[in-house]
Scaffold this motif. Structure first.
Motif, PDB file in Angstrom:
ATOM      1  N   PRO A   1      -1.792  15.038  -0.070  1.00  0.00           N
ATOM      2  CA  PRO A   1      -3.117  14.547  -0.456  1.00  0.00           C
ATOM      3  C   PRO A   1      -3.887  14.021   0.758  1.00  0.00           C
ATOM      4  O   PRO A   1      -3.296  13.536   1.713  1.00  0.00           O
ATOM      5  CB  PRO A   1      -2.817  13.426  -1.442  1.00  0.00           C
TER       6      PRO A   1
ATOM      7  N   HIS B   1       0.836  -1.201   0.000  1.00  0.00           N
ATOM      8  CA  HIS B   1       0.000   0.000   0.000  1.00  0.00           C
ATOM      9  C   HIS B   1       0.879   1.263   0.000  1.00  0.00           C
ATOM     10  O   HIS B   1       0.609   2.219  -0.714  1.00  0.00           O
ATOM     11  CB  HIS B   1      -0.943   0.011   1.201  1.00  0.00           C
TER      12      HIS B   1
ATOM     13  N   TYR C   1      -5.729  11.390   1.183  1.00  0.00           N
ATOM     14  CA  TYR C   1      -5.715   9.978   1.497  1.00  0.00           C
ATOM     15  C   TYR C   1      -4.505   9.586   2.357  1.00  0.00           C
ATOM     16  O   TYR C   1      -4.497   8.536   2.954  1.00  0.00           O
ATOM     17  CB  TYR C   1      -5.792   9.098   0.249  1.00  0.00           C
TER      18      TYR C   1
ATOM     19  N   VAL D   1       4.114  10.528  -9.197  1.00  0.00           N
ATOM     20  CA  VAL D   1       3.486  10.995 -10.434  1.00  0.00           C
ATOM     21  C   VAL D   1       3.061  12.450 -10.266  1.00  0.00           C
ATOM     22  O   VAL D   1       3.240  13.277 -11.160  1.00  0.00           O
ATOM     23  CB  VAL D   1       2.278  10.097 -10.808  1.00  0.00           C
ATOM     24  N   ARG D   2       2.540  12.781  -9.101  1.00  0.00           N
ATOM     25  CA  ARG D   2       2.079  14.138  -8.839  1.00  0.00           C
ATOM     26  C   ARG D   2       3.237  15.118  -8.674  1.00  0.00           C
ATOM     27  O   ARG D   2       3.180  16.250  -9.153  1.00  0.00           O
ATOM     28  CB  ARG D   2       1.214  14.140  -7.568  1.00  0.00           C
TER      29      ARG D   2
ATOM     30  N   GLU E   1       2.252   1.874  -3.387  1.00  0.00           N
ATOM     31  CA  GLU E   1       1.236   2.472  -4.265  1.00  0.00           C
ATOM     32  C   GLU E   1       1.117   3.963  -4.005  1.00  0.00           C
ATOM     33  O   GLU E   1       1.044   4.762  -4.945  1.00  0.00           O
ATOM     34  CB  GLU E   1      -0.125   1.807  -4.038  1.00  0.00           C
ATOM     35  N   VAL E   2       1.097   4.336  -2.735  1.00  0.00           N
ATOM     36  CA  VAL E   2       1.005   5.746  -2.374  1.00  0.00           C
ATOM     37  C   VAL E   2       2.242   6.489  -2.857  1.00  0.00           C
ATOM     38  O   VAL E   2       2.146   7.587  -3.424  1.00  0.00           O
ATOM     39  CB  VAL E   2       0.814   5.916  -0.847  1.00  0.00           C
TER      40      VAL E   2
ATOM     41  N   GLU F   1      11.140  12.072  -3.633  1.00  0.00           N
ATOM     42  CA  GLU F   1      10.900  10.666  -3.341  1.00  0.00           C
ATOM     43  C   GLU F   1      11.346  10.325  -1.915  1.00  0.00           C
ATOM     44  O   GLU F   1      10.627   9.653  -1.179  1.00  0.00           O
ATOM     45  CB  GLU F   1      11.638   9.786  -4.354  1.00  0.00           C
TER      46      GLU F   1
ATOM     47  N   ASN G   1       4.183   5.733  -5.394  1.00  0.00           N
ATOM     48  CA  ASN G   1       4.110   5.878  -6.852  1.00  0.00           C
ATOM     49  C   ASN G   1       3.133   6.974  -7.271  1.00  0.00           C
ATOM     50  O   ASN G   1       3.432   7.776  -8.155  1.00  0.00           O
ATOM     51  CB  ASN G   1       3.752   4.543  -7.513  1.00  0.00           C
ATOM     52  N   SER G   2       1.983   7.026  -6.619  1.00  0.00           N
ATOM     53  CA  SER G   2       1.006   8.054  -6.991  1.00  0.00           C
ATOM     54  C   SER G   2       1.522   9.449  -6.619  1.00  0.00           C
ATOM     55  O   SER G   2       1.307  10.408  -7.351  1.00  0.00           O
ATOM     56  CB  SER G   2      -0.352   7.793  -6.349  1.00  0.00           C
ATOM     57  N   GLU G   3       2.215   9.556  -5.499  1.00  0.00           N
ATOM     58  CA  GLU G   3       2.784  10.842  -5.104  1.00  0.00           C
ATOM     59  C   GLU G   3       3.889  11.274  -6.056  1.00  0.00           C
ATOM     60  O   GLU G   3       4.022  12.448  -6.377  1.00  0.00           O
ATOM     61  CB  GLU G   3       3.330  10.778  -3.675  1.00  0.00           C
TER      62      GLU G   3
END
Length: 157
Positions: free
Chosen positions: A152, A20, A154, A30-31, A23-24, A128, A26-28
């Protein structure tokens, strides 16, 4: 820390994250990710105003670019205007300021031409590392009053 050692350090830190958390992360990323192509495009078109440094969230360096440009441009304009109105001494002083500001700006411009891709890479690695450290904190991500960047919703769970 050298670039390769820093990357291996980041890779080691990633192994401590759960699925998890990865995933967080990776999404961060991208942002938060900055593109070297975008940085070079900004450098090519608007570098005299330091816009590429605003893009990399280094406002003080961008302001230094703006000041060097302003000193150079003002010195050039005033130097030529004063040559018609006042004695040559003042005109030469302002032209000297123009040359000084221009040389400083040209030097920074060339350094950025050669190193901008590394600056972008370093920015992305620092972001990162910040996200990984926030995810690894026992209490979770920092509260809004403790962090300098927007986080974010979440991650606040």
């Amino acid at each position: 820390m050298g670039t390769m050692r820093y990357r291996s350090h980041l890779a080691e830190l990633k192994t401590t994250l759960s699925a998890h958390q990865l995933e967080v992360l990776n999404s961060e990323m991208v942002r938060l990710h900055k593109s070297a192509l975008t940085a070079y495009a900004l450098w090519l078109v608007l570098s005299w105003f330091g816009v590429h440094h605003f893009y990399l969230e280094r406002p003080w360096k961008a302001i230094a670019y703006i000041l060097a440009f302003t000193v150079g441009a003002a010195g050039l304009v005033l130097g030529f205007l004063l040559s018609w109105v006042m004695d040559e001494t003042w005109s030469l002083a302002f032209r000297g300021a123009a040359v000084g500001g221009g040389l400083v700006l040209a030097g920074w411009w060339f350094v950025d031409l050669v190193t901008l891709h590394k600056q972008v890479e370093r920015y992305n690695e620092e972001m990162e590392a910040q996200v990984i450290e926030a995810l690894r904190e026992p209490g979770g991500p920092p509260r809004p009053e403790q962090r300098s960047r927007p986080w974010p919703l979440y991650l606040n769970n």
